[in-house]
Motif scaffolding. Structure first.
Motif, PDB file in Angstrom:
ATOM      1  N   PRO A 276       0.826  -1.216   0.000  1.00 32.70           N
ATOM      2  CA  PRO A 276       0.000   0.000   0.000  1.00 32.70           C
ATOM      3  C   PRO A 276       0.863   1.270   0.000  1.00 32.70           C
ATOM      4  O   PRO A 276       1.973   1.296   0.536  1.00 32.70           O
ATOM      5  N   ALA A 277       0.328   2.310  -0.603  1.00 33.81           N
ATOM      6  CA  ALA A 277       1.060   3.586  -0.714  1.00 33.81           C
ATOM      7  C   ALA A 277       1.305   4.202   0.660  1.00 33.81           C
ATOM      8  O   ALA A 277       2.318   4.884   0.864  1.00 33.81           O
ATOM      9  N   ASP A 278       0.411   3.976   1.610  1.00 35.40           N
ATOM     10  CA  ASP A 278       0.576   4.573   2.938  1.00 35.40           C
ATOM     11  C   ASP A 278       1.442   3.723   3.872  1.00 35.40           C
ATOM     12  O   ASP A 278       1.626   4.069   5.032  1.00 35.40           O
ATOM     13  N   TYR A 279       2.029   2.635   3.369  1.00 35.37           N
ATOM     14  CA  TYR A 279       2.903   1.782   4.178  1.00 35.37           C
ATOM     15  C   TYR A 279       4.234   2.500   4.400  1.00 35.37           C
ATOM     16  O   TYR A 279       4.901   2.903   3.448  1.00 35.37           O
ATOM     17  N   ALA A 280       4.618   2.651   5.671  1.00 40.07           N
ATOM     18  CA  ALA A 280       5.836   3.401   6.003  1.00 40.07           C
ATOM     19  C   ALA A 280       6.976   2.500   6.460  1.00 40.07           C
ATOM     20  O   ALA A 280       8.073   2.978   6.711  1.00 40.07           O
TER      21      ALA A 280
ATOM     22  N   ALA B 161       0.356  -5.084   7.874  1.00 41.95           N
ATOM     23  CA  ALA B 161      -0.240  -4.053   7.013  1.00 41.95           C
ATOM     24  C   ALA B 161      -1.242  -4.648   6.032  1.00 41.95           C
ATOM     25  O   ALA B 161      -1.909  -3.911   5.302  1.00 41.95           O
TER      26      ALA B 161
END
Length: 140
Positions: free
Chosen positions: A63-67, A79
């Motif tokens: 996912p794009a919001d995975y940090a 996640a």
């Protein structure tokens, strides 16, 4: 009903089962530690990584919001990323094999001990002892 329950719990086989479950859980913990802390690091070093359980294949997009790190198996799983965790699976299978081997060795040892007890010469039977006493009394 309470008396029946107490009688059920007081049976020897129920208590034996409870002890077996507790000992089994302890063996499971020991086998897990043996696998994760001793065996798998050696296997991981042989195959090029120190943490063998972190070997995986991504099956879906991150996912794009995975940090987090894209190489952190636990974080990716948390996640919700689809991962094929073959290293973790291999660790669990090895855990099972080690635990099964330990149980096999315990049962094998117990069976040998029981066979030795069965093979040991038994003393005279009650009937034989009574016959000896009768014969001795006749002689007097």
């Amino acid at each position: 009903m309470l008396k029946e329950f107490r009688d059920f719990i007081a049976r020897g086989n129920v208590l034996d089962l409870a002890v077996a479950v507790i000992i089994g859980a302890a063996f499971g913990t020991i086998a897990t530690s043996l696998t994760q802390d001793i065996i798998m690091p050696v296997v991981g070093a042989i195959f090029g990584g120190l943490d063998f359980s972190s070997h995986f294949v991504l099956l879906g997009p991150i996912p794009a919001d995975y940090a987090g790190s894209p190489t952190d198996y636990a974080a990716l799983k948390k996640a919700g990323v689809a991962v094929f965790g073959w290293g973790q699976f291999l660790t669990v299978v090895l855990n099972f094999v080690i635990l099964a081997f330990i149980i096999f060795m315990l049962v094998r040892t117990a069976n040998k001990m029981m066979r030795k007890a069965d093979d040991a010469p038994a003393g005279p039977t009650e009937v034989e002892l009574l016959a000896e006493i009768r014969d001795e009394l006749k002689r007097r």
